[in-house]
Enzyme design. Structure first.
Site, PDB file in Angstrom:
ATOM      1  N   ASP A 130      -2.997 -10.534   9.400  1.00 57.99           N
ATOM      2  CA  ASP A 130      -2.075  -9.424   9.612  1.00 57.99           C
ATOM      3  C   ASP A 130      -1.238  -9.640  10.861  1.00 57.99           C
ATOM      4  OD1 ASP A 130      -2.597  -8.017   7.389  1.00 57.99           O
ATOM      5  OD2 ASP A 130      -3.948  -6.564   8.293  1.00 57.99           O
ATOM      6  N   ASN A 179     -10.244  -4.082   2.680  1.00 56.36           N
ATOM      7  CA  ASN A 179     -10.047  -3.754   4.088  1.00 56.36           C
ATOM      8  C   ASN A 179     -11.241  -3.232   4.864  1.00 56.36           C
ATOM      9  OD1 ASN A 179      -7.233  -4.268   4.916  1.00 56.36           O
ATOM     10  ND2 ASN A 179      -6.821  -3.115   3.063  1.00 56.36           N
ATOM     11  N   LYS A 183      -1.092  -8.378  -5.047  1.00 54.25           N
ATOM     12  CA  LYS A 183      -1.730  -8.610  -3.752  1.00 54.25           C
ATOM     13  C   LYS A 183      -3.058  -7.889  -3.820  1.00 54.25           C
ATOM     14  CE  LYS A 183      -1.102  -7.953   1.219  1.00 54.25           C
ATOM     15  NZ  LYS A 183      -0.176  -7.476   2.245  1.00 54.25           N
ATOM     16  N   ASP A 228      -6.138  -6.747  -2.040  1.00 53.67           N
ATOM     17  CA  ASP A 228      -6.565  -6.516  -0.660  1.00 53.67           C
ATOM     18  C   ASP A 228      -8.018  -6.042  -0.596  1.00 53.67           C
ATOM     19  OD1 ASP A 228      -6.313  -6.268   2.075  1.00 53.67           O
ATOM     20  OD2 ASP A 228      -4.628  -4.863   2.021  1.00 53.67           O
ATOM     21  N   ASP A 232       0.815  -1.216   0.000  1.00 53.18           N
ATOM     22  CA  ASP A 232       0.000   0.000   0.000  1.00 53.18           C
ATOM     23  C   ASP A 232       0.859   1.281   0.000  1.00 53.18           C
ATOM     24  OD1 ASP A 232      -2.094   1.707   0.297  1.00 53.18           O
ATOM     25  OD2 ASP A 232      -2.820   0.876   2.195  1.00 53.18           O
TER      26      ASP A 232
HETATM   27  C1  DGJ Z   1      -4.142  -4.968   5.076  1.00 54.75           C
HETATM   28  C2  DGJ Z   1      -3.262  -6.118   4.685  1.00 54.75           C
HETATM   29  O1  DGJ Z   1      -3.651  -7.278   5.346  1.00 54.75           O
HETATM   30  C3  DGJ Z   1      -1.817  -5.750   4.994  1.00 54.75           C
HETATM   31  O2  DGJ Z   1      -0.972  -6.834   4.730  1.00 54.75           O
HETATM   32  C4  DGJ Z   1      -1.438  -4.547   4.178  1.00 54.75           C
HETATM   33  O3  DGJ Z   1      -1.472  -4.863   2.818  1.00 54.75           O
HETATM   34  C5  DGJ Z   1      -2.396  -3.409   4.482  1.00 54.75           C
HETATM   35  N1  DGJ Z   1      -3.759  -3.803   4.343  1.00 54.75           N
HETATM   36  C6  DGJ Z   1      -2.118  -2.228   3.584  1.00 54.75           C
HETATM   37  O4  DGJ Z   1      -3.014  -1.230   3.772  1.00 54.75           O
END
Ligand code: DGJ
Length: 744
Positions: free
Chosen positions: A549, A481, A477, A479, A368
């Site tokens: 994480d 969130n 990757k 993601d 990120d």
């Molecule tokens: C959440 C992911 O699980 C992390 O490994 C990382 O990529 C962050 N987001 C970045 O914002």
């Protein structure tokens, strides 16, 4: 393997070498009865003798009949309200407001192989001889619709895959309010239910509870399968262990809202069902339209939990994951997230990449913070334009420089999200999921794009394509969130709002497929704030998932152990990170961090340009070891030996298919004085083979290692000084590498 049909009794027997699944069409009622599911039994021309119709006070379907109550018949896809009061598998509301349905048997078809599911991930075959599929068609004449139940049995794997399809063949609009992927009535409730519980940074913790009367369930209503419950449930007999006894697994190939439920009735029947969560779900079916449920994969094992896991591992690794990376050795990666977070520039990145190259690492992943004005988590998601202040030559220039160093280059995206300071948000507020006139909740300062809209999916694809197409990208990757709140799509009619969550996930699958179609060589690792979308649906597109994480080696034991219940080691994203650990502040020896991460995809997530020379040597050796053993670790048979949920020690191992090689990991918690004696009993070896254990002088036979075990305490006879010099440390671990000794 095969599917036999007893024409006179209208019974179907799906079987392979180890399992039997028997269903019949119930006379007069014309619905599907579950006769048996479990260890293989011989085929009979009639299973009529396995019929239970007790006389019980209840409502019956037919005049003069006292045994036609669906409440007392074990069914395979029940409806509510025609004498059955338990939760149904499906519920459809018609124009007059009634949701009573009565799907009656019309026909069946036996198909070699297995059909793909339209727009949905599913397991597959590469050769039609690998599996056989039964499709049963039932019809409800009143609402003029069809229900097709599909059952696939694999030849070499003890697996039954199920799904259901509803087709509106009438003129009137129907609303599907509930359509589970599977329902099965098991004849008793002498089970313990195992499932996962968790939260961010502590995913996949295993829980076990005895089944009791009433409903017990796991679910998600968050728009993703979630950190809280992974979409699988296991029913095991109370005396079943990791390696013995009867176990039934249920795993949903889906990444959105789900429900997994067991309802035990007063007669001890356990109704197991799994599928899209019916809460807030409503799918409008116009004339001629179909609704396809996701797939649910059932595994039966008569040899305990571990055998069930091995079956899922093999199926998901080889017949769910797809593409170039399915069988290929995965690269050892270095990810900059915990090394720099948002605070990096090109020189910092290149310096980490250069150190990584020296240590033998194969892929650099830029996480990120590479786009827009993203210097923290408050900005820029959605505008996928490189930040030229941090990276003067953009991703194109950086990726080229990383490749010139000799590493492959990978990039982080969070395609489904948007921040309010972006062009896309300002130009298209209608592309964001949000209920008009209501507060708009944020999660990590971001909002969810409405992936039910094709236009949005196409727009995001184009923005990603611009970056990917112009740079040297070998890995993504992917993601995600935050969960969905205030669910509402401005593009859906009011009577279609109940479709949003499912359409959203279909949109995510669509985007993934578009990226794969255009860039089939890119390895995708899915991620959702760690493991919030670690599910079989995502594995169909991305063969590995960032498990959590939490990168602390000790916490990871539980997370990876729980995840291994269903998912193959090659799918479990695991990295060695710095100490003190960023999530828990714990300091764990570097070799233990490596010994844990080996049992996953393996990589690093720390600043390699600031570590000591001694640490560099350890890492070099770890990288060498993993390269040498990648295929064994990822493709070997995995065995759980000691559970971190039961004691302070953990142990697991992998064994090669020909049983000539094995690697055992053993991990301790806090160091103890004057410890008790301890042995690890291994599994899966050839009892008659002789094995050497690297670093030990003795050789041992497979039968010794499996029955007597590896002896952990030492023989200090005549070695007093060695005894006093030994190192005591918390969180110690040991790795045992076993090789067959051939020339003796
Ligand atoms: C959440 C992911 O699980 C992390 O490994 C990382 O990529 C962050 N987001 C970045 O914002």
């Amino acid at each position: 393997m095969g599917i036999k049909f007893n024409e006179n009794t209208r019974e179907f027997h799906l079987y392979n070498k180890h399992i039997s699944y028997i269903i019949r069409i119930i006379d007069e009622i014309e619905q599907v009865e579950n006769v048996y599911y479990g260890k293989k039994i011989r085929h009979r021309n009639s299973f009529k003798h396995i019929t239970e119709r007790e006389l019980r006070p209840s409502c019956n379907m037919f005049k003069g009949s006292y045994t036609s109550s669906l409440e007392h018949i074990k069914q395979d896809y029940p409806s509510y309200g025609t004498t059955d009061y338990r939760y149904p598998a499906c519920s459809i509301t018609s124009k007059n407001g009634s949701s009573i349905t009565d799907f009656q048997y019309k026909s069946y078809e036996i198909i070699r192989g297995k059909k793909a599911l339209k727009d949905l991930p599913a397991t597959y075959v590469e050769d039609n001889e690998e599996a056989e599929t039964l499709e049963i068609t039932l019809v409800d004449d009143v609402i003029e619709s069809k229900l097709i139940l599909s059952y696939t049995i694999y030849k070499e794997l003890d697996v039954i895959c199920r799904n259901a399809k509803i087709i509106n063949e009438g003129d009137e609009i129907l609303f599907v309010d509930r359509a589970m992927s599977l329902s099965i009535d098991l004849p008793d409730s002498e089970f313990e239910m195992i499932h996962t519980t968790g939260a961010w940074a502590r995913e996949c913790h295993l829980r076990k509870r005895k089944l009791v009367e009433g409903v017990q369930s796991i679910h998600s209503l968050r728009g993703a399968s979630s950190h809280m419950h992974n979409p699988f449930m296991i029913l095991k007999r109370p005396d079943a262990t990791e390696h013995t006894g009867e176990v039934y697994g249920f795993s949903l190939v889906y990444s959105g809202n789900f429900l997994g439920q067991v309802e035990v009735d007063p007669y001890g029947i356990s109704r197991v069902m799994m599928g899209i969560n019916p809460y807030n779900f409503r799918w409008k079916l116009n004339k001629g339209e179909k609704f396809q449920t996701p797939e649910c994969v059932m595994v039966y094992s008569s040899e305990g939990l571990n055998k069930m896991s091995q079956t899922y591992h093999k199926l998901y690794r080889t017949r769910l994951a797809r593409g170039k990376w399915r069988d290929k050795e995965r690269p050892i990666l270095i990810n900059n997230w915990e090394a720099t977070y948002f605070d990096f520039n090109e020189e910092k990145i290149l310096s980490i990449a250069r150190s990584a190259k020296e240590l033998g690492i194969e892929l650099f992943v830029l996480d990120d913070g590479w786009f827009g004005k993203r210097n923290d988590d408050k900005s820029s998601l959605g505008d996928w334009v490189p930040n030229l202040v941090k990276l003067p030559e953009g991703i194109k220039g950086l990726s080229k420089k990383v490749e010139d160093i000799g590493l492959k280059f990978g990039l982080w995206f969070e395609p489904e999200m948007v921040c309010s300071d972006t062009k896309i948000y300002k130009e298209h507020p209608e592309w964001v999921i949000h209920t008009p006139s209501r507060n708009m909740s944020h999660g990590r300062n971001q909002f969810v794009l409405d992936f039910s809209q094709e236009e949005v999916v196409n727009y995001v694809f184009d923005s990603m394509d611009k970056v990917i197409g112009s740079s040297e990208i070998s890995y993504i990757k992917w993601d995600m969130n935050r969960y969905i709140t205030e669910a509402y799509s401005r593009a859906l009619e009011e009577d279609r709002q109940g479709e949003l969550f499912h359409r959203y996930i279909l949109g995510v699958y669509k985007l993934l497929q578009k990226v794969i179609d255009k860039y089939p060589n890119i390895l995708i690792e899915s991620c959702a704030g760690g493991g919030a979308r670690f599910d079989p649906g995502m594995l169909y597109y991305a063969p590995q998932t960032w498990a959590s994480d939490d990168t602390d080696g000790f916490e990871r034991l539980k997370i990876q152990y729980g995840t291994s219940m269903i998912y193959p080691i090659s799918a479990i994203g695991s990295h060695v990170s710095a100490v003190p650990n960023h999530q828990v502040g714990r300091v764990i020896p570097l070799d233990t961090r490596g010994n844990v991460a080996y049992f996953g995809t393996f990589g690093y997530e720390l600043n390699l340009s600031t570590i000591t020379d001694k640490e560099k040597e350890v890492i070099k050796e770890q990288v060498r070891f993993f390269k040498e053993n990648k295929l064994l670790l990822h493709h070997g048979d995995f065995y759980r030996l000691m559970s971190p949920f039961e004691k302070s020690e953990t142990s697991w191992m992998v064994v090669s298919e020909d049983k000539s090689k094995a690697i055992v990991g053993y991990y301790k918690g806090l160091s103890k004085p004057n410890e008790k004696y301890n042995r690890i009993k291994l599994k899966g070896l050839d009892p008659n083979k002789l094995y050497s254990i690297e670093g030990r002088e003795e050789t041992c036979c497979g039968d010794e290692l499996m029955n007597l075990g590896i002896v952990l305490s030492k023989d200090y006879t005549g070695k007093f000084s060695e005894y006093y010099e030994r190192v005591h440390e918390d969180f110690m671990s040991q790795l045992f590498v076993l090789n067959e000794v051939k020339d003796i």
